[in-house]
Design a protein around this motif. Sequence first.
Motif, mmCIF file in Angstrom:
data_model
loop_
_atom_site.group_PDB
_atom_site.id
_atom_site.type_symbol
_atom_site.label_atom_id
_atom_site.label_comp_id
_atom_site.label_asym_id
_atom_site.label_seq_id
_atom_site.Cartn_x
_atom_site.Cartn_y
_atom_site.Cartn_z
ATOM 1 N N ASP A 2 42.179 43.100 37.309
ATOM 2 C CA ASP A 2 42.318 42.211 36.027
ATOM 3 C C ASP A 2 41.306 40.942 36.510
ATOM 4 O O ASP A 2 41.211 40.271 37.403
ATOM 5 C CB ASP A 2 43.784 41.574 36.169
ATOM 6 C CG ASP A 2 43.899 40.738 35.090
ATOM 7 O OD1 ASP A 2 43.036 40.090 34.374
ATOM 8 O OD2 ASP A 2 45.074 40.652 34.579
ATOM 9 N N GLN A 3 40.321 40.881 35.404
ATOM 10 C CA GLN A 3 39.404 39.779 35.447
ATOM 11 C C GLN A 3 39.963 38.273 35.682
ATOM 12 O O GLN A 3 39.425 37.330 36.472
ATOM 13 C CB GLN A 3 38.405 39.789 34.156
ATOM 14 C CG GLN A 3 37.384 38.507 34.140
ATOM 15 C CD GLN A 3 36.552 38.657 33.116
ATOM 16 O OE1 GLN A 3 37.069 39.347 31.924
ATOM 17 N NE2 GLN A 3 35.836 37.601 32.874
ATOM 18 N N ARG A 4 41.088 38.073 35.221
ATOM 19 C CA ARG A 4 41.834 36.793 35.492
ATOM 20 C C ARG A 4 42.112 36.768 36.946
ATOM 21 O O ARG A 4 42.149 35.543 37.383
ATOM 22 C CB ARG A 4 43.081 36.574 34.519
ATOM 23 C CG ARG A 4 44.033 35.462 34.523
ATOM 24 C CD ARG A 4 44.965 35.550 33.480
ATOM 25 N NE ARG A 4 45.612 36.790 33.716
ATOM 26 C CZ ARG A 4 46.976 36.633 34.318
ATOM 27 N NH1 ARG A 4 47.258 35.811 34.965
ATOM 28 N NH2 ARG A 4 47.597 37.759 34.332
ATOM 29 N N LEU A 5 42.712 37.808 37.377
ATOM 30 C CA LEU A 5 42.834 37.504 38.840
ATOM 31 C C LEU A 5 41.848 37.254 39.815
ATOM 32 O O LEU A 5 42.039 36.568 40.766
ATOM 33 C CB LEU A 5 43.883 38.704 39.256
ATOM 34 C CG LEU A 5 45.215 39.068 38.812
ATOM 35 C CD1 LEU A 5 45.845 40.384 39.125
ATOM 36 C CD2 LEU A 5 46.076 37.994 38.563
ATOM 37 N N THR A 7 39.093 35.955 38.940
ATOM 38 C CA THR A 7 38.761 34.781 38.642
ATOM 39 C C THR A 7 39.452 33.636 39.437
ATOM 40 O O THR A 7 38.946 32.536 40.272
ATOM 41 C CB THR A 7 38.800 34.080 37.177
ATOM 42 O OG1 THR A 7 37.970 34.937 36.546
ATOM 43 C CG2 THR A 7 38.174 32.742 36.871
ATOM 44 N N SER A 8 40.819 33.776 39.385
ATOM 45 C CA SER A 8 41.571 32.847 40.131
ATOM 46 C C SER A 8 41.260 32.954 41.816
ATOM 47 O O SER A 8 41.255 32.030 42.576
ATOM 48 C CB SER A 8 43.176 33.190 39.901
ATOM 49 O OG SER A 8 43.440 33.052 38.795
ATOM 50 N N LEU A 25 41.512 25.760 37.234
ATOM 51 C CA LEU A 25 41.859 26.754 36.210
ATOM 52 C C LEU A 25 42.745 26.220 35.418
ATOM 53 O O LEU A 25 43.145 27.060 34.358
ATOM 54 C CB LEU A 25 42.693 27.776 37.373
ATOM 55 C CG LEU A 25 41.691 28.580 38.071
ATOM 56 C CD1 LEU A 25 42.641 29.349 39.072
ATOM 57 C CD2 LEU A 25 40.733 29.405 37.618
ATOM 58 N N GLN A 35 49.560 34.480 41.143
ATOM 59 C CA GLN A 35 48.266 35.708 40.670
ATOM 60 C C GLN A 35 47.688 36.228 41.981
ATOM 61 O O GLN A 35 47.488 37.231 41.996
ATOM 62 C CB GLN A 35 47.350 34.651 39.930
ATOM 63 C CG GLN A 35 47.702 34.395 38.466
ATOM 64 C CD GLN A 35 46.536 33.427 37.867
ATOM 65 O OE1 GLN A 35 45.671 33.358 38.324
ATOM 66 N NE2 GLN A 35 47.153 33.292 36.580
ATOM 67 N N THR A 76 30.877 38.947 33.064
ATOM 68 C CA THR A 76 30.572 37.928 32.086
ATOM 69 C C THR A 76 29.326 38.243 31.395
ATOM 70 O O THR A 76 29.179 38.016 30.165
ATOM 71 C CB THR A 76 30.504 36.512 33.018
ATOM 72 O OG1 THR A 76 31.797 36.295 33.750
ATOM 73 C CG2 THR A 76 30.509 35.357 31.978
#
Length: 297
Positions: A2-5, A7-8, A25, A35, A76
Amino acid sequence: MDQRLLTSFIVLAEELHFIRAAERLRITQSALSQQISKLEQELDVQLFDRTRRRVSLTDAGNSLLEEGSIALKQLTLAVDMAKRAAQGHVGRLTIGFADAAALNVLPTLTSEFARRYPGVNLILHEMISAEQVEALRAGRIQIGLLRPVFDDGDFETSLLHREPYVVAIAAAHRLAAVKTIRLADLAQEGLITTRRVKARYVEGNFQPHFKKAGVQIKVVQEVNELHAILGLVAGGLGIALFPRSIMKLQLEGVVYKPLTPDQSPMAEMLIAKRSDDRTATTMRFMELAKRFYPSVR
């Protein structure tokens, strides 16, 4: 992953502080902690050593930070490029053009398009109009700048340019001093033209005018290159008929004379694309062409 994970994780690895990372964030500290825990469970490794006083990266965390940062930047960039391509800002556009287009619409359109969309690679191919029709059908080119030598409902077209013809004659020719030329003046002249498949458009334009004037003109030479035709004209081997924009090519020993207005057909330059081609780069080029040449549509 997951890109969101990811990034975090990268933000927390950079800050090594849950509160500051959560603020960057724009999520709660509790959400960030969840996360990170989820990511560690997915990877089955511990990424951070956590104590009440400090947060530090494990060896696995350091490895993921190095490789994950590269992966996230590439992802990205890929997403950004895909969006820009969908908007017609990047990609490639293949354009076929008749040689005459290089003397009128082509320079303006390509230079302006390149200025507005520098990320699009323009690929240009000089082709006679009949070849462009086949190349459009086959998908080898996306845009054609060509003469109206076809009647095909599969194409979307727009008229960009219309101009009268002139006569190219040698500077020492008997007609070099006149202001305008009548077709009857050419009755005894030999015509230098392009080869038959390329000359059909000009022949079709002039045939009714020659017939009305009672003139039968004789073709004495057939060559394909414009400069070759002009060289033969300069040598006194015959005369040639060109759209007026040929006057941008000045060759020693050649002069251009207009035909009387009622005896000159009009040469037309169209832009064409396949009707089913809705790609962004093609549509943007068509829109630009119609915007720059609206008065003759």
